[in-house]
Design a protein around this motif. Sequence first.
Motif, PDB file in Angstrom:
ATOM      1  N   LYS A 456     -54.887  19.299 -15.387  1.00  0.00           N
ATOM      2  CA  LYS A 456     -56.102  19.514 -14.975  1.00  0.00           C
ATOM      3  C   LYS A 456     -56.392  19.986 -13.861  1.00  0.00           C
ATOM      4  CE  LYS A 456     -57.209  15.565 -18.199  1.00  0.00           C
ATOM      5  NZ  LYS A 456     -57.817  13.957 -18.116  1.00  0.00           N
ATOM      6  N   LYS A 457     -55.708  19.670 -12.661  1.00  0.00           N
ATOM      7  CA  LYS A 457     -55.826  19.846 -11.269  1.00  0.00           C
ATOM      8  C   LYS A 457     -55.080  20.983 -10.412  1.00  0.00           C
ATOM      9  CE  LYS A 457     -57.001  14.966 -10.858  1.00  0.00           C
ATOM     10  NZ  LYS A 457     -56.735  13.993 -10.089  1.00  0.00           N
ATOM     11  N   TYR A 463     -54.669  22.225  -4.049  1.00  0.00           N
ATOM     12  CA  TYR A 463     -54.097  21.025  -5.019  1.00  0.00           C
ATOM     13  C   TYR A 463     -52.645  20.985  -5.059  1.00  0.00           C
ATOM     14  CZ  TYR A 463     -53.071  17.344  -8.144  1.00  0.00           C
ATOM     15  OH  TYR A 463     -52.897  16.048  -8.852  1.00  0.00           O
ATOM     16  N   ARG A 464     -51.764  20.000  -4.782  1.00  0.00           N
ATOM     17  CA  ARG A 464     -50.511  19.825  -4.954  1.00  0.00           C
ATOM     18  C   ARG A 464     -50.092  18.748  -5.514  1.00  0.00           C
ATOM     19  NH1 ARG A 464     -45.860  21.233  -1.570  1.00  0.00           N
ATOM     20  NH2 ARG A 464     -45.533  22.243  -3.890  1.00  0.00           N
ATOM     21  N   ILE A 468     -44.215  16.443  -6.214  1.00  0.00           N
ATOM     22  CA  ILE A 468     -43.689  17.511  -5.852  1.00  0.00           C
ATOM     23  C   ILE A 468     -43.904  18.102  -4.442  1.00  0.00           C
ATOM     24  CG2 ILE A 468     -43.916  20.060  -6.325  1.00  0.00           C
ATOM     25  CD1 ILE A 468     -44.372  19.359  -9.258  1.00  0.00           C
ATOM     26  N   GLN A 469     -44.935  17.728  -3.903  1.00  0.00           N
ATOM     27  CA  GLN A 469     -45.146  18.210  -2.396  1.00  0.00           C
ATOM     28  C   GLN A 469     -44.160  17.527  -1.388  1.00  0.00           C
ATOM     29  OE1 GLN A 469     -48.998  16.828  -1.339  1.00  0.00           O
ATOM     30  NE2 GLN A 469     -49.041  17.865   0.690  1.00  0.00           N
ATOM     31  N   GLN A 470     -43.419  16.364  -1.813  1.00  0.00           N
ATOM     32  CA  GLN A 470     -42.519  15.895  -0.821  1.00  0.00           C
ATOM     33  C   GLN A 470     -41.191  16.429  -0.894  1.00  0.00           C
ATOM     34  OE1 GLN A 470     -42.269  11.875  -2.530  1.00  0.00           O
ATOM     35  NE2 GLN A 470     -44.433  11.055  -1.677  1.00  0.00           N
ATOM     36  N   GLY A 476     -50.498  25.081  -2.036  1.00  0.00           N
ATOM     37  CA  GLY A 476     -51.199  24.721  -3.207  1.00  0.00           C
ATOM     38  C   GLY A 476     -52.363  25.841  -3.470  1.00  0.00           C
ATOM     39  N   ILE A 477     -52.183  27.080  -3.156  1.00  0.00           N
ATOM     40  CA  ILE A 477     -53.235  28.135  -3.430  1.00  0.00           C
ATOM     41  C   ILE A 477     -52.484  29.130  -4.284  1.00  0.00           C
ATOM     42  CG2 ILE A 477     -54.482  27.634  -1.252  1.00  0.00           C
ATOM     43  CD1 ILE A 477     -52.837  29.892   0.030  1.00  0.00           C
TER      44      ILE A 477
END
Length: 521
Positions: A456-457, A463-464, A468-470, A476-477
């Motif tokens: 949804k986000k 937004y990440r 996964i960000q780790q 996130g763009i």
Amino acid sequence: MKNERNELQIIAPDLSTKDISPLFHAALDASISGIIITDNSLPDNPIVYCNKSFERISGYNRKEIIGHNCRFLQREDRQQVVRDQLRNAVKEGKHINVEVRNYTKTGELFWNELYVSPIHDDTGKVTHFIGVQNDITARKKVEQELELERELMEQKVKERTASLKLNQEYLKSIVETVRESLLVLDPNLKVLTANEEFTRTFKVNKSETINKKLYDLGNGQWDIEALKDLLEKILPTNNPVLDFEVEHNFPHIGHKLMLLNAHRIELEGAYKDRILLAIEDITDRRAIELRKDDFLAVASHELKTPLTTVKGYIQFATRLLPKGTDNKLLDVMDKANVQLDRLNRLIAELLDVSKIQSGNLEVHRDAFNFNNMVQDAVDAVRQATDSHEIEMSGSIKGLYVGDEAQLSQVVSNLLANAIKYSPKAKKIRVSLSVISKYIKFSVTDFGMGISLNDQKKIFERFYRVRHIQQKFPGMGIGLYICEQIIKQHKGTLWVDSEEGKGSTFSFTLPMDREEENHGSK
């Protein structure tokens, strides 16, 4: 209902050889039942036709429906037993009649009585399915309410007095502790209740507020035209009203940007037609967002010039290196160029975000070969990495009118993400098809997948997904830019994913102006 199904079965054989005639199209649109047709010969059995009633029942418009599998109406509610029954019926090419929980575009639950019929060609092969849908939410609601009333009637009678007193105290404590300003108005817009946050934010006391007409508060400071439009014109026909922005300069407290939610109580009884008005002061938040956007725009522009200069110096220095230069030095120069290119891409993406936020992202529409554009993007990715095999299927005929550079950016971004987030898989699938005057492009990976909550986000700016960000760097763009580009082309971008099994990102684009206008209504 049975007659309607039989009529559909009679016309169904024509679907395999030609489009529905205007007469039948008009007949289907006149039906009070929602009707869809799916193409069983295409991957994931996508919807290729829907009538007006299906749009009305689901809340989605045609461009948001075409190309999807019917499962998108169940949203997160995917554990229903009837889903297995439907899946087996489709697999075996059988008729089926079920009751299933679906959700509108706004997330509201509705019960659907669904009839599914297979369509066979002359060889007996199932080419399409027809689904006839009726909204039975009201019937289900009545059944549930009757059952609930039967079970709770005696208990409600015994507990009513104590419950009313407890509820009053409970609601009062909620009103006083929420961070937004809350007002309760009578049908004549006289203030009955105001919480502490309202008096603090707008610097008034309760004696100046209670039993006063809203527009008269603060010697007429609340006599705001936009507020009158909300309460007198919009709310009576659209209840509730959410996220309504009102901007106003108050003489004593200055400029305020407010986000209003209004709800009129429609239940019979002592509270009928009272209005709950929640007021959130977003002045500071919006100012911070604007400063952040300004900073991104300025920083991106300021970084681009020196970065271009540095890249030119490195390229010039590389050409000046004598023959026989140590390979380690050459490798360092190559790596520096690669990192500069990466930084250039990040800055370009930030500039795109800035253009989108300011409404300056321009679309240069020209006719171009969509197949070639996709093929070029795939070839570029293949040259950049040998870790994955990219399988392509399908094509479109003729030219598409749009911004080739922007759409190539979307395809390249989706391909790069598919490779990036499926490091252990070795295969990526790309499909291209035309479905009911829409181009459909899909990229499928077999990587880690995305949870329903994160789905949804993921198209939101910056937004990440946390885990996964780790593991994978990024800002996130990319998906935010992709969605905005597709929207500029009057299309729709979505994801269908399951954790641990992979993701499919798809977008559809209308092929003619008539479909664009239909989708934008």
